[in-house]
Design a protein around this motif. Structure first.
Motif, short mmCIF file in Angstrom:
data_model
loop_
_atom_site.label_atom_id
_atom_site.label_comp_id
_atom_site.label_asym_id
_atom_site.label_seq_id
_atom_site.Cartn_x
_atom_site.Cartn_y
_atom_site.Cartn_z
N LEU A 33 0.82 -1.16 -0.06
CA LEU A 33 -0.08 -0.23 0.18
C LEU A 33 0.77 1.30 0.02
N ASP A 34 2.16 1.17 0.57
CA ASP A 34 2.89 2.33 0.32
C ASP A 34 3.59 2.43 -0.99
N GLU A 35 3.39 1.80 -1.96
CA GLU A 35 3.91 1.94 -3.44
C GLU A 35 3.17 3.24 -3.81
N PRO A 36 3.81 4.23 -4.51
CA PRO A 36 3.12 5.21 -5.02
C PRO A 36 2.44 4.99 -6.31
N GLU A 37 2.79 3.99 -7.17
CA GLU A 37 2.09 3.67 -8.28
C GLU A 37 0.56 3.08 -8.11
N LEU A 38 0.56 2.21 -7.03
CA LEU A 38 -0.58 1.66 -6.40
C LEU A 38 -1.48 2.69 -5.84
N GLN A 39 -0.85 3.42 -5.27
CA GLN A 39 -1.78 4.57 -4.64
C GLN A 39 -2.49 5.53 -5.56
N GLN A 40 -1.56 5.87 -6.79
CA GLN A 40 -2.09 6.61 -7.88
C GLN A 40 -3.03 5.88 -8.80
N SER A 41 -2.99 4.46 -8.78
CA SER A 41 -3.81 3.98 -10.00
C SER A 41 -5.12 3.26 -9.13
N LEU A 42 -5.02 3.12 -7.94
CA LEU A 42 -6.13 2.51 -7.23
C LEU A 42 -6.40 3.07 -5.78
N PRO A 43 -6.64 4.24 -5.84
CA PRO A 43 -6.87 5.03 -4.45
C PRO A 43 -7.78 4.45 -3.60
N ARG A 44 -9.04 4.18 -4.19
CA ARG A 44 -10.06 3.72 -3.39
C ARG A 44 -9.56 2.35 -2.64
N HIS A 45 -9.08 1.61 -3.55
CA HIS A 45 -8.87 0.17 -2.96
C HIS A 45 -7.65 0.44 -1.78
N CYS A 46 -6.64 1.42 -2.08
CA CYS A 46 -5.73 1.54 -1.08
C CYS A 46 -6.27 2.15 0.35
N ALA A 47 -7.15 2.96 0.31
CA ALA A 47 -7.77 3.43 1.17
C ALA A 47 -8.61 2.77 2.16
N THR A 48 -9.49 1.86 1.38
CA THR A 48 -10.16 0.73 2.07
C THR A 48 -9.10 -0.29 2.61
N MET A 49 -7.87 -0.69 2.24
CA MET A 49 -7.02 -1.77 2.78
C MET A 49 -6.26 -0.86 3.99
N LYS A 50 -6.10 0.33 3.83
CA LYS A 50 -5.41 1.18 5.21
C LYS A 50 -6.42 1.04 6.27
N THR A 51 -7.82 1.01 6.03
CA THR A 51 -8.51 1.06 6.98
C THR A 51 -8.62 -0.26 7.56
N TYR A 52 -8.61 -1.15 7.02
CA TYR A 52 -8.67 -2.44 7.17
C TYR A 52 -7.32 -2.79 8.09
N GLN A 53 -6.09 -2.42 7.78
CA GLN A 53 -4.92 -2.47 8.31
C GLN A 53 -5.23 -1.80 9.75
N ALA A 54 -5.84 -0.50 9.77
CA ALA A 54 -6.04 0.25 11.13
C ALA A 54 -6.86 -0.89 12.02
N GLU A 55 -7.97 -1.40 11.54
CA GLU A 55 -8.75 -2.26 12.48
C GLU A 55 -7.92 -3.31 12.92
N LEU A 56 -7.11 -4.07 12.10
CA LEU A 56 -6.30 -5.17 12.56
C LEU A 56 -5.35 -4.74 13.70
N LEU A 57 -4.60 -3.48 13.54
CA LEU A 57 -3.75 -3.18 14.38
C LEU A 57 -4.33 -2.76 15.76
N ALA A 58 -5.74 -2.18 15.63
CA ALA A 58 -6.31 -1.92 16.68
C ALA A 58 -6.63 -3.14 17.45
N CYS A 59 -7.07 -4.30 17.02
CA CYS A 59 -7.24 -5.49 17.42
C CYS A 59 -5.88 -6.13 17.96
#
Length: 380
Positions: A33-59
């Motif tokens: 998710l830290d790769e610039p190309e992925l962030q630029q090409s699939l921003p919504r997917h990256c945002a969704t997965m970042k939210t998922y990561q934050a949920e997992l880290l909270a758990c």
């Protein structure tokens, strides 16, 4: 990592190190998710997965707190360095292959099975059936455990079954024997709980694959579903020890039991015939052996390289199951019991006895156990 292998840390630290390794694996999991190309090409997917990561880290943070509550605070043995380690389990953190039940994943899953409402729904009927047989209800001949009798629960794990027996047989003296320090420590914690559902934990964080939705991995459970310390006191003693390596004096102290219970235990021993001989020796004449669980599925043992079979994939609850060794079927186990002097009292019953399954997991077959229940009596 060689330093960790040479000096085995205390239990709380070993479990905290395993947890740190899991968190490190999560960092690798979401590194793309830290790769610039992925962030630029699939921003919504990256945002969704970042939210998922934050949920997992909270758990993960919640599980860190739960570990400290149950096992105490861990010493700092380099947990920060493990952020770079790729999950799954690391042998130096738990011990050897014989220490499967010292693994954190095993601790969470047995906690979920034994001390939550979901676990009671899966296995409460099995515990009730074991208790019914110990009372002598429905036995083809003879009685159950006499008043003031002694019951030995081998491989008692987190001791829910042992406590159920002690509660259901007033006056009986129940002893639980368990080799795993982690499982026994969890048992002692729950037996001292005077409040229900005081502990929240997330047992499925190490299940990254084949999930229908995020809750399949982030689901929270609460334990215990019953507060033993708030109920009438029972006669229950827990001892740490390996049934297969008891000293002569240790075995002698356990002889004369009115009943020996093995629930999900024989599938964890390498020599079933020797175990049944030992159970026979521990029972008084006329005593009962109550067996519950799968027949046999021996644990991982050192094998010659020409016969070695690598267990591939992330080691979940079944990682210790390995072959080749003698694996009697259920009917063969019944015959073996008769041959060593344990007479079956009726046919085995089959009952569902699964572990708590993650909600929305596609591949949960490894948790869907069926238990055979058999009761035998030692000859006079």
């Amino acid at each position: 990592m060689q330093l960790l292998r040479s000096v085995r840390p205390p239990l709380a630290t070993r479990l905290a190190l395993q947890h740190a390794a899991l968190l490190g694996g999560m960092s690798h999991e979401f590194a793309a998710l830290d790769e610039p190309e992925l962030q630029q090409s699939l921003p919504r997917h990256c945002a969704t997965m970042k939210t998922y990561q934050a949920e997992l880290l909270a758990c993960g943070a919640a599980n860190s707190a739960a570990l400290a509550t149950v096992f105490g605070r861990a010493e700092n043995h380099g947990a920060d360095r493990l952020r770079s380690v790729v999950w799954p389990w690391l042998e130096p953190l738990a011990g050897t292959a014989e220490d499967e039940y010292e693994h954190l994943g095993s601790v969470w899953r047995h906690m979920a099975r034994d001390w939550t409402a979901g676990g009671a729904a899966q296995t409460g009927h099995l515990r009730a059936e074991v208790l019914r047989l110990l009372r002598g209800e429905g036995l083809a001949s003879g009685a159950g455990v006499p008043p003031g009798g002694e019951v030995l629960v081998l491989g008692c794990g987190q001791a829910r079954l042992a406590w159920t027996i002690a509660s259901g047989l007033p006056g009986a003296r129940v002893t639980g024997l368990e080799a795993s320090e982690a499982q026994l420590s969890a048992a002692n914690f729950f037996l001292q709980c005077a409040e229900e559902e005081r502990l929240a934990f997330h047992p499925f964080l190490d299940e990254p694959r084949s999930n229908l939705h995020a809750a399949a991995r982030t689901a929270a459970l609460a334990a215990p579903d019953i507060a033993p310390a708030a109920l009438p006191r029972v006669s229950l003693e827990l001892r740490r020890g390996d049934f297969l390596q008891l000293s002569p004096s240790g075995e002698e102290a356990l002889r004369g039991s009115d009943a020996v219970v093995t629930s999900f235990f024989l599938d964890c021993v390498p020599a079933v015939a020797d175990s049944l001989r030992s159970i026979h020796a521990l029972l008084r004449p006329g005593g009962l052996w109550v067996f519950a669980g799968p027949p046999t599925h021996p644990p991982l043992q050192p094998m010659p390289s020409s016969h070695h079979i690598d267990c591939v994939g992330p080691p979940g609850p079944l990682a210790y199951h390995c072959w080749p060794q003698l694996c009697p079927t259920l009917d063969q186990l019944v015959g073996l019991a008769s041959e060593v002097g344990l007479t079956p009292l009726g046919e085995p019953r089959l009952l569902p006895a699964g572990y708590v399954q993650r909600p929305g997991g596609f591949g949960a077959h490894e948790h869907a156990w069926t238990a055979a229940v058999l009761v035998c009596r030692r000859g006079e």
